[in-house]
Design a protein around this motif. Structure first.
Motif, short mmCIF file in Angstrom:
data_model
loop_
_atom_site.label_atom_id
_atom_site.label_comp_id
_atom_site.label_asym_id
_atom_site.label_seq_id
_atom_site.Cartn_x
_atom_site.Cartn_y
_atom_site.Cartn_z
N TYR A 1 0.84 -1.20 0.00
CA TYR A 1 0.00 0.00 0.00
C TYR A 1 0.88 1.25 0.00
CZ TYR A 1 -4.01 -2.95 0.65
OH TYR A 1 -4.98 -3.88 0.43
N ASP A 2 0.44 2.27 -0.74
CA ASP A 2 1.24 3.49 -0.83
C ASP A 2 1.08 4.36 0.40
OD1 ASP A 2 2.46 3.60 -3.69
OD2 ASP A 2 0.43 2.81 -3.90
N TRP A 3 -0.13 4.43 0.94
CA TRP A 3 -0.35 5.16 2.18
C TRP A 3 -1.67 4.74 2.80
CZ3 TRP A 3 -4.62 8.15 0.93
CH2 TRP A 3 -4.70 8.70 -0.33
N VAL A 4 -1.91 5.30 4.00
CA VAL A 4 -3.07 4.91 4.79
C VAL A 4 -3.90 6.15 5.11
CG1 VAL A 4 -3.80 3.81 6.95
CG2 VAL A 4 -1.67 3.09 5.86
N PHE A 5 -5.22 6.01 5.06
CA PHE A 5 -6.11 7.08 5.52
C PHE A 5 -6.81 6.60 6.79
CE2 PHE A 5 -9.65 9.72 6.13
CZ PHE A 5 -9.42 10.89 5.43
N VAL A 6 -6.68 7.36 7.87
CA VAL A 6 -7.29 6.95 9.14
C VAL A 6 -8.61 7.70 9.32
CG1 VAL A 6 -6.94 6.66 11.61
CG2 VAL A 6 -4.96 6.64 10.07
N GLY A 7 -9.73 6.97 9.36
CA GLY A 7 -11.05 7.59 9.46
C GLY A 7 -11.44 8.02 10.86
N PRO A 8 -11.51 7.11 11.83
CA PRO A 8 -12.06 7.44 13.15
C PRO A 8 -11.05 8.07 14.12
CG PRO A 8 -12.10 5.05 12.72
CD PRO A 8 -11.23 5.67 11.69
N GLU A 9 -11.60 8.67 15.18
CA GLU A 9 -10.75 9.40 16.14
C GLU A 9 -9.97 8.48 17.08
OE1 GLU A 9 -13.98 9.44 15.84
OE2 GLU A 9 -15.05 9.42 17.75
N VAL A 10 -10.54 7.33 17.44
CA VAL A 10 -9.87 6.53 18.49
C VAL A 10 -8.46 6.11 18.07
CG1 VAL A 10 -9.98 4.40 19.83
CG2 VAL A 10 -12.01 5.86 19.65
N PRO A 11 -8.27 5.51 16.88
CA PRO A 11 -6.89 5.16 16.51
C PRO A 11 -5.96 6.37 16.42
CG PRO A 11 -8.46 4.49 14.78
CD PRO A 11 -9.27 5.01 15.91
N LEU A 12 -6.50 7.52 15.98
CA LEU A 12 -5.65 8.73 15.90
C LEU A 12 -5.17 9.12 17.29
CD1 LEU A 12 -7.82 10.81 13.39
CD2 LEU A 12 -5.54 9.84 12.93
N ILE A 13 -6.10 9.12 18.24
CA ILE A 13 -5.77 9.54 19.61
C ILE A 13 -4.86 8.50 20.28
CG2 ILE A 13 -6.84 9.97 21.89
CD1 ILE A 13 -9.14 11.33 20.18
N GLU A 14 -4.98 7.24 19.83
CA GLU A 14 -4.09 6.19 20.34
C GLU A 14 -2.71 6.22 19.69
OE1 GLU A 14 -7.47 2.81 21.51
OE2 GLU A 14 -6.31 2.56 19.66
N GLY A 15 -2.52 7.11 18.70
CA GLY A 15 -1.18 7.26 18.12
C GLY A 15 -0.89 6.36 16.94
N ILE A 16 -1.92 6.01 16.15
CA ILE A 16 -1.68 5.11 15.02
C ILE A 16 -0.79 5.76 13.96
CG2 ILE A 16 -3.70 5.73 13.59
CD1 ILE A 16 -4.12 2.70 13.15
N VAL A 17 -0.92 7.09 13.79
CA VAL A 17 -0.11 7.76 12.77
C VAL A 17 1.37 7.75 13.18
CG1 VAL A 17 0.31 10.01 11.65
CG2 VAL A 17 -2.03 9.14 11.90
N ASP A 18 1.63 7.90 14.48
CA ASP A 18 3.01 7.83 14.98
C ASP A 18 3.59 6.43 14.73
OD1 ASP A 18 2.92 10.32 17.39
OD2 ASP A 18 1.07 9.43 16.63
N ASP A 19 2.77 5.40 14.99
CA ASP A 19 3.26 4.03 14.81
C ASP A 19 3.52 3.72 13.34
OD1 ASP A 19 3.13 3.74 17.52
OD2 ASP A 19 1.32 2.50 17.54
#
Ligand code: AMP
Ligand code: GLY
Length: 380
Positions: free
Chosen positions: A64-82
């Motif tokens: 996959y070239d990149w990821v789009f994160v829809g909901p707030e919970v994974p964002l607040i849990e730091g999924i983009v950092d991971d």
């Protein structure tokens, strides 16, 4: 390009659908998605948005070239950092920036420091002092659990008794840890709208305004829900007010986040109220709204994937919109939603004309087709 979208609702269906329409994205997979999305040729994969390690493996192993994160919970849990630590580009704020939604006190303090118009407020972490404050200020008054409460942590109290009860509920654990800190603010009046914008952390690309409809029943009655429908644009709020909001709220907020060392990239969602003193902030979200997205993204006339790809690569994105037409979204919900959801109703095949689309949310595969699997089932 191949893109992975995280989430499972009608919002993520609308995001995936817009990515597919654009041209530059050839394949979209949604994790975990829902079986209704597959009717649009969107793939799904049964991965949990909280299992970051499994998602990282999936992205790497499948190119996959990149990821789009829809909901707030994974964002607040730091999924983009991971994802970033694993060398994967993900569109959305990192954990530090997602606090703008994850903590109402964080957002209020930021607005206070940077003179961004919002309701007057005070933050408390004990029952006694907050009750005293509520008694001193009287009703109407607004009580907000600081943390995420699935859209239920805000009580607009018209009577003092209701305000005291709301404060007791917050500290009594009704909203879990989200209510350990409470923001109490003045009640604002005026028409409301959601103003969403793409941002690369420096510049903003606002979308058309939208308004969601929160009450469960006809005639604006019944309990608040995640949203029973939405429309765009919001004609009762003039373009001059929107332009003021962009200049006094959206741009300064992005600048403030950058200045404070927590630059915000992704979708900044400003919940606004057009008061007699101009537009003020009710809340910020760190992501697309649901159901707002389902009425806003269909108006995008440019390639969503190309625009996001440009932002992720520090290039100038292009977003163009159909500004002549209005969109309306209506939610089909299970009986009893939001309090006593009755699951399992059969969902017939729905045929719509070329100007309409069906975005699926809480559906599962049944013996003879789709069945309702949670409160909000789909949006037309
Ligand atoms: P939220 O969950 O933050 O979207 O808030 C839910 C609803 O509460 C908003 O859509 C507003 O209608 C209302 N609300 C929140 N804050 C205020 C405020 N300060 N004054 C008036 N209404 C508010
Ligand atoms: N529709 C409100 C939200 O997405 O938070």
């Amino acid at each position: 390009m191949k893109v992975l979208v995280i989430g499972s609702g009608a919002r993520e269906h609308a995001i995936a659908h817009a990515l597919m329409r654009g041209g530059s994205v050839s394949e979209v997979t949604v994790a975990p998605g829902n079986p209704g999305m597959e009717l649009d040729g969107i793939r799904t994969t049964q991965l949990n948005p909280s299992n970051h390690a499994a998602l990282i493996d999936f992205v790497k192993n499948n190119g996959y070239d990149w990821v789009f994160v829809g909901p707030e919970v994974p964002l607040i849990e730091g999924i983009v950092d991971d994802f970033a630590a694993a060398g994967i580009k993900a569109f959305g704020p990192n954990k530090a920036a997602a606090q703008i939604e994850g903590s109402k006190d964080f957002a209020k303090q930021l607005m206070e420091r940077h003179d961004i118009p919002t309701a007057k407020y005070q933050t408390f972490d004990d029952l006694e002092r907050s009750t005293a404050y509520v008694r001193e200020h009287g009703a109407p008054i607004v009580i907000k659990a600081d943390g995420l409460a699935a859209g239920k942590g805000v009580i607009v109290a018209t009577e003092l008794e209701q305000a005291e009860e709301a404060v007791r509920e917050c500290f009594g654990g009704t909203f879990g840890d989200a209510g350990n800190t409470v923001v109490i603010e003045e009640m604002l009046t005026g028409p409301e709208c959601s103003l969403l914008a793409f941002t690369d952390g420096k510049t903003v690309r606002p979308m058309a305004t939208s308004q969601d409809h929160k009450r469960a029943l006809e005639g604006d009655l019944g309990p608040n829900t995640g949203g029973m429908g939405a429309y765009s644009p919001v004609p009762q709020i003039g373009q001059d007010v929107i332009d003021t909001a962009i200049e006094t709220i959206v741009k300064p907020t992005v600048q403030a986040m950058a200045d404070e060392g927590t630059p915000f990239t992704g979708i900044l969602y400003a919940g606004l109220i057009a008061t007699a003193d101009g537009p003020k902030v009710i809340e910020f979200n760190a992501r697309f709204g649901d159901p707002e997205t389902e009425v806003v993204l269909p108006k995008l006339t440019s390639d969503l994937g190309a625009g996001i790809n440009a932002i992720l690569n520090d290039e100038t994105p292009e977003f163009t919109w159909d500004e002549d037409n209005a969109t309306l979204g209506v939610v089909l919900a299970s009986d009893g939603y939001p309090t006593n959801v009755v699951k399992g109703a059969a969902i017939p095949e729905i045929t719509v004309d070329d100007d309409s689309h069906v975005y699926y949310a809480g559906v599962a595969r049944g013996e003879h087709g789709l069945v309702a699997n949670s409160g909000r089932v789909l949006l037309v």
